[in-house]
Design a protein around this motif. Sequence first.
Motif, PDB file in Angstrom:
ATOM      1  N   ARG A   1       7.147   1.186  -8.755  1.00  0.00           N
ATOM      2  CA  ARG A   1       6.555   0.108  -9.619  1.00  0.00           C
ATOM      3  C   ARG A   1       7.081  -1.174  -9.359  1.00  0.00           C
ATOM      4  O   ARG A   1       6.255  -2.250  -9.514  1.00  0.00           O
TER       5      ARG A   1
ATOM      6  N   MET B   1       1.964  -3.761 -10.083  1.00  0.00           N
ATOM      7  CA  MET B   1       3.267  -3.786  -9.525  1.00  0.00           C
ATOM      8  C   MET B   1       4.069  -5.159  -9.895  1.00  0.00           C
ATOM      9  O   MET B   1       3.376  -6.141  -9.979  1.00  0.00           O
TER      10      MET B   1
ATOM     11  N   ARG C   1       2.370   1.785  -3.307  1.00  0.00           N
ATOM     12  CA  ARG C   1       1.464   2.282  -4.186  1.00  0.00           C
ATOM     13  C   ARG C   1       1.299   3.979  -4.199  1.00  0.00           C
ATOM     14  O   ARG C   1       1.465   4.669  -5.023  1.00  0.00           O
TER      15      ARG C   1
ATOM     16  N   GLU D   1       0.838  -1.241   0.017  1.00  0.00           N
ATOM     17  CA  GLU D   1      -0.172  -0.028   0.067  1.00  0.00           C
ATOM     18  C   GLU D   1       0.932   1.198  -0.150  1.00  0.00           C
ATOM     19  O   GLU D   1       0.451   2.480  -0.706  1.00  0.00           O
TER      20      GLU D   1
ATOM     21  N   TYR E   1      -2.481  -3.568  -8.338  1.00  0.00           N
ATOM     22  CA  TYR E   1      -2.049  -2.258  -8.897  1.00  0.00           C
ATOM     23  C   TYR E   1      -1.103  -2.258  -9.715  1.00  0.00           C
ATOM     24  O   TYR E   1      -0.485  -1.228 -10.132  1.00  0.00           O
TER      25      TYR E   1
END
Length: 301
Positions: free
Chosen positions: A264, A290, A259, A256, A288
Amino acid sequence: MPLLESSRRSGRLRRSVAPVDGRTIGLLAGSGRFPILFAEAARRQGFRVACVGIRYEAADDLRDLCASFDVAGVARMGRIIRTFRRRGVTEIVMAGKVTKNVIYTPLRWLSLCPDLRTIQWWYRRDRADNRDDSLLLSIIAEFERDGMTFTSALDYAPELLVKEGLLTRRPPTESEREDVAFGWTMAKEMGRLDVGQSVAVKEKATLAIEAIEGTDLCIERAGGLCRAGGWTLVKVAKPQQDMRFDVPTIGVTTIENLRKAGARVLAIEADKTIVVDQAEVVALADRYGMTLIAVRDGRAA
């Protein structure tokens, strides 16, 4: 030298502990999910867990998981040792995070309120430096004076260590691979100096280095310095990592925070990093977009 011999042994993970029904293991608990996962694993193996939680850090959920749950201030070493002795504990594990920068708050002696045992330890120890490993090994030696030894929580829950490989759907790009390799070298050097475990990188430039503030604030600082986003965090074990304490750990909160800060890629060290609630961590990183990758060498990313 018993302390050095103990430290060498601790670097080799036993991978398993033969359960003994009713045997008591001590848990010195900081914050986060790691102490909870350890307590659950120890209970499954038939151990009784006697927990001393660090005040303002340990989760109340531990009360229901442990045979006993006591609370002590971070600077109340005498109380912690007496409590473990009263519970019949001779073997202890450390698990969870303890906020380090409280050491440098104004009027720290009043706010921390150390007991006599802590004050004696503070002035008796080797005060060549106050790096993490120096302090923690000195604390372990103080407990050993009372016949208590520390072992790694991962001896009881080795499944928490991440395996090598790409954990998410998105692989790193070629430039991100180069950043992982660059960041790995930087992070290992910072670990060798016992400064921190994490380095934030963008285009083979160092954005931020973790020190006493911890990983989350390092991530926040990197995000503020790289508003364009798309950067990489590399988190590794120290070359001299003692697996009894300060093992690199990530969880849902880490993803979290990455982000929010525009990261990334997160590269972590395989077989030496704890991923708390791995399925949830990977699912969130995938949501997300990632990259989460575990490697044994940054050049292998």
